[in-house]
Every structure is written in structure tokens, then in C-alpha cells.
Motif scaffolding. Structure first.
Motif, PDB file in Angstrom:
ATOM      1  N   THR A  56       0.866  -1.170   0.000  1.00 57.66           N
ATOM      2  CA  THR A  56       0.000   0.000   0.000  1.00 57.66           C
ATOM      3  C   THR A  56       0.909   1.227   0.000  1.00 57.66           C
ATOM      4  O   THR A  56       2.131   1.092  -0.072  1.00 57.66           O
ATOM      5  N   ASP A  57       0.329   2.402   0.138  1.00 57.69           N
ATOM      6  CA  ASP A  57       1.158   3.612   0.178  1.00 57.69           C
ATOM      7  C   ASP A  57       2.187   3.550   1.307  1.00 57.69           C
ATOM      8  O   ASP A  57       3.308   4.011   1.151  1.00 57.69           O
ATOM      9  N   ARG A  58       1.788   2.979   2.461  1.00 54.70           N
ATOM     10  CA  ARG A  58       2.679   3.018   3.632  1.00 54.70           C
ATOM     11  C   ARG A  58       3.073   1.653   4.168  1.00 54.70           C
ATOM     12  O   ARG A  58       3.974   1.567   5.007  1.00 54.70           O
ATOM     13  N   LEU A  59       2.429   0.590   3.728  1.00 54.11           N
ATOM     14  CA  LEU A  59       2.603  -0.711   4.364  1.00 54.11           C
ATOM     15  C   LEU A  59       3.038  -1.784   3.378  1.00 54.11           C
ATOM     16  O   LEU A  59       2.760  -1.706   2.191  1.00 54.11           O
ATOM     17  N   VAL A  60       3.676  -2.814   3.930  1.00 55.29           N
ATOM     18  CA  VAL A  60       3.982  -4.034   3.192  1.00 55.29           C
ATOM     19  C   VAL A  60       3.367  -5.189   3.976  1.00 55.29           C
ATOM     20  O   VAL A  60       3.627  -5.347   5.172  1.00 55.29           O
ATOM     21  N   LEU A  61       2.525  -5.979   3.314  1.00 52.17           N
ATOM     22  CA  LEU A  61       1.951  -7.181   3.892  1.00 52.17           C
ATOM     23  C   LEU A  61       2.746  -8.330   3.301  1.00 52.17           C
ATOM     24  O   LEU A  61       2.708  -8.557   2.086  1.00 52.17           O
ATOM     25  N   ARG A  62       3.480  -9.032   4.144  1.00 49.32           N
ATOM     26  CA  ARG A  62       4.490  -9.981   3.669  1.00 49.32           C
ATOM     27  C   ARG A  62       4.514 -11.221   4.547  1.00 49.32           C
ATOM     28  O   ARG A  62       3.803 -11.319   5.534  1.00 49.32           O
ATOM     29  N   GLY A  63       5.409 -12.146   4.191  1.00 47.46           N
ATOM     30  CA  GLY A  63       5.609 -13.339   4.999  1.00 47.46           C
ATOM     31  C   GLY A  63       6.278 -13.015   6.321  1.00 47.46           C
ATOM     32  O   GLY A  63       6.829 -11.922   6.519  1.00 47.46           O
ATOM     33  N   TRP A  64       6.217 -13.992   7.216  1.00 44.06           N
ATOM     34  CA  TRP A  64       6.759 -13.827   8.568  1.00 44.06           C
ATOM     35  C   TRP A  64       8.251 -14.127   8.581  1.00 44.06           C
ATOM     36  O   TRP A  64       8.720 -15.027   7.900  1.00 44.06           O
ATOM     37  N   ARG A  65       8.985 -13.328   9.367  1.00 42.75           N
ATOM     38  CA  ARG A  65      10.445 -13.472   9.487  1.00 42.75           C
ATOM     39  C   ARG A  65      10.815 -13.782  10.933  1.00 42.75           C
ATOM     40  O   ARG A  65      10.077 -13.436  11.858  1.00 42.75           O
ATOM     41  N   GLU A  66      11.969 -14.341  11.087  1.00 40.55           N
ATOM     42  CA  GLU A  66      12.489 -14.623  12.440  1.00 40.55           C
ATOM     43  C   GLU A  66      12.524 -13.350  13.275  1.00 40.55           C
ATOM     44  O   GLU A  66      12.198 -13.360  14.464  1.00 40.55           O
ATOM     45  N   SER A  67      12.860 -12.234  12.652  1.00 37.77           N
ATOM     46  CA  SER A  67      12.961 -10.960  13.384  1.00 37.77           C
ATOM     47  C   SER A  67      11.602 -10.450  13.858  1.00 37.77           C
ATOM     48  O   SER A  67      11.538  -9.562  14.703  1.00 37.77           O
ATOM     49  N   LEU A  87       9.415 -12.340  15.459  1.00 43.35           N
ATOM     50  CA  LEU A  87       8.932 -13.151  16.586  1.00 43.35           C
ATOM     51  C   LEU A  87       9.004 -12.424  17.921  1.00 43.35           C
ATOM     52  O   LEU A  87       8.078 -12.546  18.736  1.00 43.35           O
ATOM     53  N   GLY A  88      10.058 -11.668  18.167  1.00 37.78           N
ATOM     54  CA  GLY A  88      10.163 -10.917  19.424  1.00 37.78           C
ATOM     55  C   GLY A  88       9.068  -9.871  19.565  1.00 37.78           C
ATOM     56  O   GLY A  88       8.325  -9.872  20.563  1.00 37.78           O
TER      57      GLY A  88
END
Length: 195
Positions: free
Chosen positions: A6-17, A19-20
Motif C-alpha cells: 500500500t502507500d505506507r505498508l507491506v503485507l508480507r511473509g513472517w520473518r524470524e525478526s 517473533l520478538g
């Protein structure tokens, strides 16, 4: 797997980083105010693994959300088939954001992208959203993205213990009633890790 922009967001897969911060969100009583209790680190990690497995398996689901300008992980949004045992079937839109991400319009922006994907890419005839009857902020997002509620659809969620969160509302949006989405980059397949 699809990745949405979108203009401001990325909807993506989950990363190890992710999890915290995801575990911190799920341990925050304010974030989980309308959900049954906080989650442990292990429960949060297990949920992220399930979300990624769904994305890998069907290409869509509960995407991790990051702010495009900073890369900051702020929660999730997306689409998922309604859970078994509910008094209706279909595909549900949903979102959960960190407290620091509230009030910026991110929930509406991400939800609009997910809903547009559901109608345009998946060819869904209808998308719904469910929340506790007391969750007025989430219901406001549902209205902002064009969904409407019929009080006759209200129900007691069988997956929620007896108490104030059990009574739930359903909002719906049909494909033919969808408002045009403002400028949005098209969804595109995104290679999964290891692909």
C-alpha cells in the motif's frame, strides 16, 4: 505467496525478526483486550509458524505487516477461512497491531488491501469480519472499509469462554458493494524462503 503493498505498508511473509515484537504484542493486555487472555512466547511463535504455513500453502492468509518507510514490524492483517464451529462459513478479514501502531490508520489501510486482494485476486463474493461486540475500535475499521452489520447475525462465539467477550458481531462486504481502493500497488507473487 503473495506480498501486498500500500502507500505506507507491506503485507508480507513472517520473518524470524518478527517473533520478538509479535510475542511482546501478544503479552500486552491492551493489545489482547478483546481476545481471551495474553499469549506466552511459545504460543506466539506457534501462531506465527501456522500463519506462515498457510501463506506458503495457499499464497494468502494472515500476513505480517511492516511500515514500508522504516521496515518496522507492527502486527498482522489479512484473510483467513472462518474457523470450524462458527455459525457461518466464508473468508474473514482481520488485523492486530501493536499499541504503538494504533491511531495511524494502518489497520484500515492494511484491511483495504487484503479485502481488495480477496475480491480481485481470489474472486470472493463476500468477505466478513468478526469481533467482540464491545470492540468498538475494530468495528470502526470495519465500517471504514465499507462493511455493514446486521444485528441478526450477532452470535455467542463458541471459541470464547463465557463472559463479556463472548458476544460477537459480524460485518460483511459483498464484492459488488466494495468501494474503489485508492492507489495501491498490485499484489505480486513473492518467492517463499528457500524457493
Amino acid at each position: 505467496m503473495y506480498e501486498l503493498h500500500t502507500d505506507r505498508l507491506v503485507l508480507r511473509g513472517w520473518r524470524e525478526s518478527d517473533l520478538g515484537p509479535w510475542a511482546a504484542m501478544n503479552a500486552d493486555p491492551a493489545v489482547r483486550e478483546y481476545l481471551p487472555g495474553v499469549l506466552t512466547r511459545e504460543q506466539s511463535e506457534a501462531s506465527a509458524a501456522r500463519f506462515q504455513a498457510d501463506l506458503d500453502g495457499r499464497g494468502w492468509g494472515w500476513w505480517a505487516v511492516e511500515v514500508g518507510a522504516t521496515g518496522e514490524f507492527i502486527g498482522f492483517t489479512g484473510l483467513d477461512p472462518v474457523d470450524d464451529g462458527m455459525p457461518f462459513n466464508g473468508v474473514e478479514a482481520g488485523w492486530r497491531l501493536a499499541r504503538s501502531a494504533s491511531g495511524h490508520g494502518y489497520a484500515s489501510e492494511g484491511a483495504r488491501a487484503a479485502v481488495a486482494f480477496g475480491f480481485q485476486r481470489l474472486g470472493l463474493a463476500e468477505i466478513l469480519a468478526v469481533t467482540a461486540a464491545t470492540n468498538l475500535r475494530s468495528q470502526a475499521v470495519m465500517r471504514r472499509i465499507g462493511m455493514t452489520r446486521d444485528p441478526a447475525d450477532d452470535f455467542d462465539d463458541p471459541g470464547v469462554p463465557d463472559g463479556p467477550l463472548r458476544r460477537s458481531v459480524v460485518y460483511r462486504l459483498r464484492a459488488e458493494d466494495q468501494r474503489p481502493v485508492r492507489r495501491q500497488a498490485p499484489s505480486r507473487p513473492y518467492p517463499t524462503q528457500g524457493a
